[in-house]
Design a protein around this motif. Structure first.
Motif, mmCIF file in Angstrom:
data_model
loop_
_atom_site.group_PDB
_atom_site.id
_atom_site.type_symbol
_atom_site.label_atom_id
_atom_site.label_comp_id
_atom_site.label_asym_id
_atom_site.label_seq_id
_atom_site.Cartn_x
_atom_site.Cartn_y
_atom_site.Cartn_z
ATOM 1 N N PRO A 221 0.729 -1.238 0.068
ATOM 2 C CA PRO A 221 -0.011 0.010 0.028
ATOM 3 C C PRO A 221 0.778 1.327 -0.011
ATOM 4 O O PRO A 221 2.016 1.536 0.417
ATOM 5 C CB PRO A 221 -0.939 -0.178 1.164
ATOM 6 N N GLY A 222 0.242 2.288 -0.441
ATOM 7 C CA GLY A 222 0.785 3.683 -0.402
ATOM 8 C C GLY A 222 1.776 4.093 -1.545
ATOM 9 O O GLY A 222 2.194 5.209 -1.545
ATOM 10 N N PHE A 223 1.691 3.309 -2.529
ATOM 11 C CA PHE A 223 2.415 3.872 -3.928
ATOM 12 C C PHE A 223 1.337 4.795 -4.600
ATOM 13 O O PHE A 223 0.247 4.440 -4.788
ATOM 14 C CB PHE A 223 2.916 2.757 -4.681
ATOM 15 N N GLY A 224 2.111 5.857 -5.282
ATOM 16 C CA GLY A 224 1.141 7.062 -5.745
ATOM 17 C C GLY A 224 0.765 7.785 -4.684
ATOM 18 O O GLY A 224 1.864 7.901 -3.609
ATOM 19 N N GLY A 225 0.000 8.665 -4.778
ATOM 20 C CA GLY A 225 -0.335 9.670 -3.757
ATOM 21 C C GLY A 225 -1.606 10.411 -3.903
ATOM 22 O O GLY A 225 -2.205 10.463 -5.084
ATOM 23 N N LYS A 232 -0.999 10.908 -8.474
ATOM 24 C CA LYS A 232 -1.828 9.682 -8.496
ATOM 25 C C LYS A 232 -1.605 8.372 -9.382
ATOM 26 O O LYS A 232 -1.045 8.551 -10.509
ATOM 27 C CB LYS A 232 -3.120 10.100 -8.616
ATOM 28 N N LEU A 233 -1.399 7.285 -8.540
ATOM 29 C CA LEU A 233 -0.982 6.179 -9.342
ATOM 30 C C LEU A 233 -1.920 5.609 -10.440
ATOM 31 O O LEU A 233 -1.505 5.189 -11.402
ATOM 32 C CB LEU A 233 -0.847 4.886 -8.378
ATOM 33 N N ASP A 234 -3.207 5.706 -10.080
ATOM 34 C CA ASP A 234 -4.189 5.582 -11.552
ATOM 35 C C ASP A 234 -3.800 6.414 -12.616
ATOM 36 O O ASP A 234 -3.890 5.977 -13.855
ATOM 37 C CB ASP A 234 -5.541 5.541 -11.062
ATOM 38 N N ALA A 235 -3.552 7.776 -12.452
ATOM 39 C CA ALA A 235 -3.410 8.630 -13.456
ATOM 40 C C ALA A 235 -1.709 8.171 -14.243
ATOM 41 O O ALA A 235 -2.049 8.324 -15.454
ATOM 42 C CB ALA A 235 -3.255 10.217 -12.991
ATOM 43 N N ARG A 236 -1.126 7.935 -13.452
ATOM 44 C CA ARG A 236 0.158 7.746 -14.078
ATOM 45 C C ARG A 236 0.352 6.098 -14.847
ATOM 46 O O ARG A 236 0.847 6.283 -15.917
ATOM 47 C CB ARG A 236 1.231 7.495 -12.760
ATOM 48 N N LEU A 237 -0.423 5.417 -14.236
ATOM 49 C CA LEU A 237 -0.489 4.028 -15.163
ATOM 50 C C LEU A 237 -1.223 4.054 -16.367
ATOM 51 O O LEU A 237 -1.033 3.349 -17.350
ATOM 52 C CB LEU A 237 -0.972 2.932 -13.928
ATOM 53 N N GLY A 285 -9.693 -2.231 -8.224
ATOM 54 C CA GLY A 285 -8.499 -2.416 -8.944
ATOM 55 C C GLY A 285 -7.381 -2.352 -8.258
ATOM 56 O O GLY A 285 -6.075 -1.951 -8.894
ATOM 57 N N GLY A 286 -7.400 -2.312 -6.709
ATOM 58 C CA GLY A 286 -6.133 -2.137 -6.047
ATOM 59 C C GLY A 286 -5.725 -0.704 -5.882
ATOM 60 O O GLY A 286 -4.693 -0.506 -5.273
ATOM 61 N N ILE A 287 -6.396 0.259 -6.234
ATOM 62 C CA ILE A 287 -6.066 1.742 -6.162
ATOM 63 C C ILE A 287 -7.215 2.770 -5.573
ATOM 64 O O ILE A 287 -8.338 2.352 -6.095
ATOM 65 C CB ILE A 287 -5.634 2.470 -7.545
ATOM 66 N N GLU A 288 -6.939 3.155 -4.292
ATOM 67 C CA GLU A 288 -7.946 4.004 -3.545
ATOM 68 C C GLU A 288 -7.292 5.270 -3.753
ATOM 69 O O GLU A 288 -5.904 5.301 -3.003
ATOM 70 C CB GLU A 288 -8.527 3.503 -2.227
ATOM 71 N N GLY A 289 -7.870 6.397 -3.674
ATOM 72 C CA GLY A 289 -7.281 7.653 -3.476
ATOM 73 C C GLY A 289 -6.129 7.949 -4.204
ATOM 74 O O GLY A 289 -5.113 8.693 -3.772
ATOM 75 N N GLY A 290 -5.777 7.229 -5.506
ATOM 76 C CA GLY A 290 -4.714 7.457 -6.135
ATOM 77 C C GLY A 290 -3.484 6.826 -5.626
ATOM 78 O O GLY A 290 -2.324 6.691 -5.974
ATOM 79 N N MET A 291 -3.649 5.773 -4.684
ATOM 80 C CA MET A 291 -2.606 5.136 -3.945
ATOM 81 C C MET A 291 -2.937 3.627 -3.965
ATOM 82 O O MET A 291 -4.072 3.064 -4.054
ATOM 83 C CB MET A 291 -2.660 5.422 -2.748
ATOM 84 N N VAL A 355 7.845 3.223 -7.824
ATOM 85 C CA VAL A 355 8.638 2.497 -6.604
ATOM 86 C C VAL A 355 9.938 3.372 -6.232
ATOM 87 O O VAL A 355 10.129 3.402 -5.095
ATOM 88 C CB VAL A 355 8.821 1.019 -6.905
ATOM 89 N N LEU A 356 10.762 3.679 -7.190
ATOM 90 C CA LEU A 356 12.086 3.992 -6.986
ATOM 91 C C LEU A 356 12.036 5.487 -6.614
ATOM 92 O O LEU A 356 12.685 5.948 -5.637
ATOM 93 C CB LEU A 356 13.013 4.144 -8.278
ATOM 94 N N GLU A 357 10.993 6.382 -6.815
ATOM 95 C CA GLU A 357 10.601 7.479 -6.460
ATOM 96 C C GLU A 357 10.594 7.692 -4.808
ATOM 97 O O GLU A 357 10.829 8.479 -4.188
ATOM 98 C CB GLU A 357 9.295 8.279 -6.975
ATOM 99 N N ARG A 358 9.649 6.580 -4.409
ATOM 100 C CA ARG A 358 9.375 6.775 -3.072
ATOM 101 C C ARG A 358 10.453 6.115 -2.281
ATOM 102 O O ARG A 358 10.625 6.507 -1.166
ATOM 103 C CB ARG A 358 8.174 5.664 -2.792
#
Ligand code: EPS
Length: 376
Positions: A221-225, A232-237, A285-291, A355-358
């Protein structure tokens, strides 16, 4: 971490440079070559794939099979360059040969000519071609090796081709074990219908697209933001998948279907677990609130039919402004299977960057140690 690709479809090679990879990541070239071979596969591919036997070459950043922390350059040579040297050479070449002016609707041809002031769509299509995805698959497989070190796995399958659709749901392991080699589908009956559709399209000089599903397992949990929209992880993917040639739609979890549901049917209720949190559904789909929320990522993408049709669509010849039939030398009837491989690679690339950014980390050992400390 950043990745860029370069190269023309009939130039010498397609290449990728990966910047910001940690040191100490083992690169197994046979994995890269296996994915490149998978990218060339699939019923309905065109003549180009019988010319190419894609192999990845490492030109920099790796010593004795292990990354150094310096930029990694990968190259996939174009065998077809030998047949195109006179037209494509970076030195002297024949600009009059193999000109394309009967621009293909749906391809980059016309918009690219207008953008760069070209009178030959060859200058556009050579780079816009999906041949570029060979470089992306090579780079994405390096990223997949990095993710695997953290216990993150990616798989996917072809859910539909044209009207032949598979409505079933499959688990990650079922997909990883059960994907059928001919088209990357899961269900034999759907595959049979898809093969018939591809044969029919080929006869008519037409093309077909389809729908692919991708899964990511093991992402904590917690990747993206949620704090800023750019993280936001959904936006990036979604952007990563949309950046692949011919992708016209992306959805995550329930996606478009969520719009038709009540809130009580669209979310994943949370239950107490043994010192953890449990969800019995995965509509998000594993993503809530962009994470990432610790669940499996579920993404779907729609690929349009390839715009090079052997029968040629109606268009305009940019040479004289008159009505014409679009150019076609050769084409894939259906490249959805290849596209699935490319999307897995695109997903691996973007996820590695996230992942590497975080976690930062100059060495793989540091990245692994930091990942291991995150809540599951
Ligand atoms: C591709 C190579 C290309 C096309 C296809 C994908 O080879 P060629 O242009 O020599 O036939 O088969 O590219 C396109 C569909 C396109 O529209 O440009 C590949 O290696 O994936």
């Amino acid at each position: 971490m950043r990745i860029t690709t370069a190269g023309e479809s009939h130039g010498k090679c397609v290449t990728a440079i990966l910047e910001g990879l940690p040191s100490g990541l083992g690169i197994d070239l046979s994995r890269l070559d296996a994915e490149l071979a998978r990218r060339q596969s699939g019923y309905g591919r065109g003549g180009r794939q019988s010319i190419e036997h894609d192999r990845a070459e490492i030109l920099s950043g790796v010593r004795g099979g292990v990354t150094l922390g310096s930029p990694v350059t990968l190259a996939v040579m174009n065998r077809d360059y030998e047949n195109w040297r006179e037209v494509m050479s970076p030195e002297e070449c024949d600009f009059a040969a193999r000109r394309v002016t009967r621009v293909r609707p749906g391809h980059a041809d016309l918009a690219g000519m207008l953008k760069y002031g070209f009178d030959d769509a060859r200058n556009v299509l050579e780079r816009a071609s999906a041949r570029e995805t060979a470089a992306r698959v090579a780079a994405g497989t390096v990223c997949r090796l990095l993710l695997e070190r953290l216990g993150i796995g990616i798989t996917g399958y072809v859910r539909g081709i044209g009207q032949a659709r598979d409505p079933s749901e499959y688990s990650f392991s079922e997909i990883a074990r059960g994907r059928r080699p001919l088209l990357g589908m899961m269900d034999a009956a759907t595959e049979e219908r898809a093969v018939a559709l591809i044969d029919g399209a080929r006869e008519k000089g037409d093309t077909l697209g389809g729908v692919l599903e991708l899964r990511v397992r093991g992402l904590r949990p917690g990747f993206g933001g949620y704090a800023t929209y750019g993280e936001k992880l959904d936006a990036r993917l979604a952007a990563a998948l949309m950046s692949v040639q011919a992708i016209k739609g992306v959805e995550i979890g329930l996606g478009f279907a969520a719009a038709e549901k009540y809130g009580s049917e669209a979310h994943d209720e949370i239950f107490p677990g043994d010192g953890s949190f449990v969800r019995r559904t995965n509509r998000a789909g594993g993503i809530e609130g962009g994470m990432s929320n610790g669940g499996e990522l579920v993404l779907r993408a729609a690929m349009k039919p390839i715009p090079t049709l052997m029968r040629g669509l109606r268009t305009v010849d940019t040479e004289d402004g008159k009505a014409a039939v679009a150019a076609a030398e050769r084409s894939d009837v259906c490249a959805v299977t290849a596209c699935e491989v490319v999307l897995e690679a695109a997903l691996a690339s973007e996820l590695s960057a996230v992942v590497l950014e975080r976690l930062g980390g100059d060495t793989m050992a540091a990245v692994e140690e930091r990942y291991g400390r995150l809540p599951q």
